[in-house]
Write an enzyme that holds these catalytic residues in place. Structure first.
Site, mmCIF file in Angstrom:
data_model
loop_
_atom_site.group_PDB
_atom_site.id
_atom_site.type_symbol
_atom_site.label_atom_id
_atom_site.label_comp_id
_atom_site.label_asym_id
_atom_site.label_seq_id
_atom_site.Cartn_x
_atom_site.Cartn_y
_atom_site.Cartn_z
ATOM 1 N N ASP A 157 89.627 120.634 31.681
ATOM 2 C CA ASP A 157 89.276 119.246 31.385
ATOM 3 C C ASP A 157 87.756 119.092 31.367
ATOM 4 O O ASP A 157 87.067 119.481 32.313
ATOM 5 C CB ASP A 157 89.892 118.334 32.464
ATOM 6 N N ASP A 193 89.950 116.104 25.195
ATOM 7 C CA ASP A 193 89.084 116.980 25.998
ATOM 8 C C ASP A 193 89.850 117.752 27.065
ATOM 9 O O ASP A 193 89.277 118.183 28.042
ATOM 10 C CB ASP A 193 87.965 116.159 26.652
ATOM 11 N N GLU A 194 91.168 117.882 26.884
ATOM 12 C CA GLU A 194 91.901 118.626 27.912
ATOM 13 C C GLU A 194 93.057 119.428 27.328
ATOM 14 O O GLU A 194 93.605 119.065 26.283
ATOM 15 C CB GLU A 194 92.408 117.696 29.014
#
Ligand code: DCP
Ligand code: CA
Length: 398
Positions: free
Chosen positions: A4, A104-105
């Protein structure tokens, strides 16, 4: 393993303008779907701004009250996507399977890689170092045997952190943490449990199952997660209904027209099944496999639930173009539709293009039912068989 990025949009803004480094920065502008956020709400805040209490979803005026010196930036959505792609490419360098779950993960699946990677802690640090060196922003990683522990782990030492949860210690790792550290728990649910005297994950895990059962499905999921066990939330494709198709190519190919045509063919089949079942999906997920068997997938929420092939395909094509460099040969492409809800007829009142298209596709469904799937074909399918002969005498549409 769960990866993350730290204060992602803010980190990219700081990368674009390094003079912001070390300063309190708040990002306005867009949400992870690329839509404008409601006026005056911040998407995220740098860790310097968080010290003052600024956080995602907070009205801008409030963030500025808490931190009058905060610098407001944002709007570079293309750059967020670019950085996201680079991050996922670095992840795919190491992990045989990357399941991207947000901009974003991602979960990185290292199952059965013990011989290749005897110590995944080293791999995690390599991934974080590559991201820092090549992209110039920081990532946090949680390494654990279950997804829930890995996900909570990646938040545990943020920013620029690494957390290792040894197999068998998932439950004790989670126990002291507050309920809200579990993904999916909103403040209402938290309040509900607080009223019952349950404030930590350990307390939740200790509630006898008999009691939890009475509290409903959602509570059972939370209870399982608090016990460090992956539940339905962490198996999107396995347990939640999903319609998906994938196909391995006759030979690996970098031919974009061919790959898009294959994607179209697969989406036709997904759409036909969704319409036949009366399902409306909210999320499209796309998978590609490289010739070395690395498999990468990405998913995105549609603007509204659909079972129109063209709408599913259009988002699939966007995802493919975000995920693939248009050069590296691929051996498989797959597309799926998930998160089904009921038909929302009111919505279509306002969308004539959608209605018309649905009508067309339903007619094609009827023709295909009568004369076979190949009776009517999207024009793009010619790229699958340039000799055209196979399609002689057949009808086409776009
Ligand atoms: N985002 C958004 N609106 C929200 C939440 C998030 O637009 N309500 C965007 C901005 C974030 C990005 O999505 O940068 C990723 O969301 P995260 O929840 O992972 O938050 P951050 O990466 O910003 O912070 P953290 O360091 O806590 O992961
Ligand atoms: Ca993040």
């Amino acid at each position: 393993m769960h990866l993350d990025m730290d204060c992602f949009f803010a980190s990219v803004e700081i990368k674009l303008n390094p003079s912001l480094k070390g300063k309190p920065v708040v990002v306005g502008g867009v949400n992870p779907q690329g839509k404008n956020v409601p006026r005056g709400v911040i998407a995220t805040a740098s860790y310097e701004a968080r010290k003052f209490g600024c956080k995602s979803g907070m009205p801008l005026f409030k963030a500025l009250q808490l931190c009058p010196d905060a610098i407001v930036v944002g709007g570079h959505y293309e750059d967020y996507i670019d950085c996201s792609d680079q991050v996922m490419q670095i992840a795919a360098r190491y992990a045989p399977k990357v399941e991207q779950i947000g901009i974003d993960e991602a979960f990185l699946d290292f199952s059965n890689t013990e011989i290749l990677y005897p110590d995944l802690r080293i791999v995690a640090e390599k991934i974080r170092a590559d991201i820092k060196k090549e992209i110039g922003i920081t990532a946090s990683i949680g390494l654990a045997a279950t997804k829930v522990a890995a996900k909570v782990g990646s938040d545990f030492n943020k920013p620029d952190g690494f957390t290792y949860v040894k197999e068998g210690t998932e439950k004790s790792f989670l126990a002291p943490l507050p309920l809200r550290d579990l993904p999916g728990i909103g403040y209402k649910m938290e309040e509900y449990f607080h009223n019952l005297g349950v404030t930590t994950l350990g307390q939740l895990a200790a509630v006898p199952f008999k009691k939890i059962e009475n509290w409903g499905k959602f509570a059972i999921n939370l209870w399982e997660a608090a016990n460090g066990v992956d539940n339905i939330w962490f198996h999107p494709s396995a347990t939640v209904k999903s319609i998906s198709r994938s196909e391995t190519f006759y030979k690996d190919t970098p031919d974009e027209n061919f790959i898009l045509a294959m994607l179209r063919k697969l989406t036709e089949s997904v759409g036909t099944e969704a319409r036949a079942e009366g399902y409306f999906g909210r999320t499209v997920h796309l998978t590609i496999r490289y010739k070395d068997f690395r498999t990468v997938s990405r998913q995105r929420v549609l603007t509204k639930p659909t079972n129109v092939t063209k709408e599913i395909y259009d988002l699939g094509e966007i995802l493919l173009k975000e995920l693939w460099d248009s050069k590296t040969p691929l051996r498989l492409v797959g597309i799926g539709l998930t998160q089904f809800g009921s038909e929302i007829t009111q919505l279509s009142l306002f969308d004539q293009a959608h209605d018309k298209r649905l009508e067309l596709e339903k007619r094609i469904d009827c023709l295909r039912k009568k004369y076979g799937m190949q009776a009517v074909n999207p024009l793009a399918l010619l790229y699958l068989d340039p000799s055209v002969r196979q399609f002689k005498g057949k009808a086409f549409y776009t």
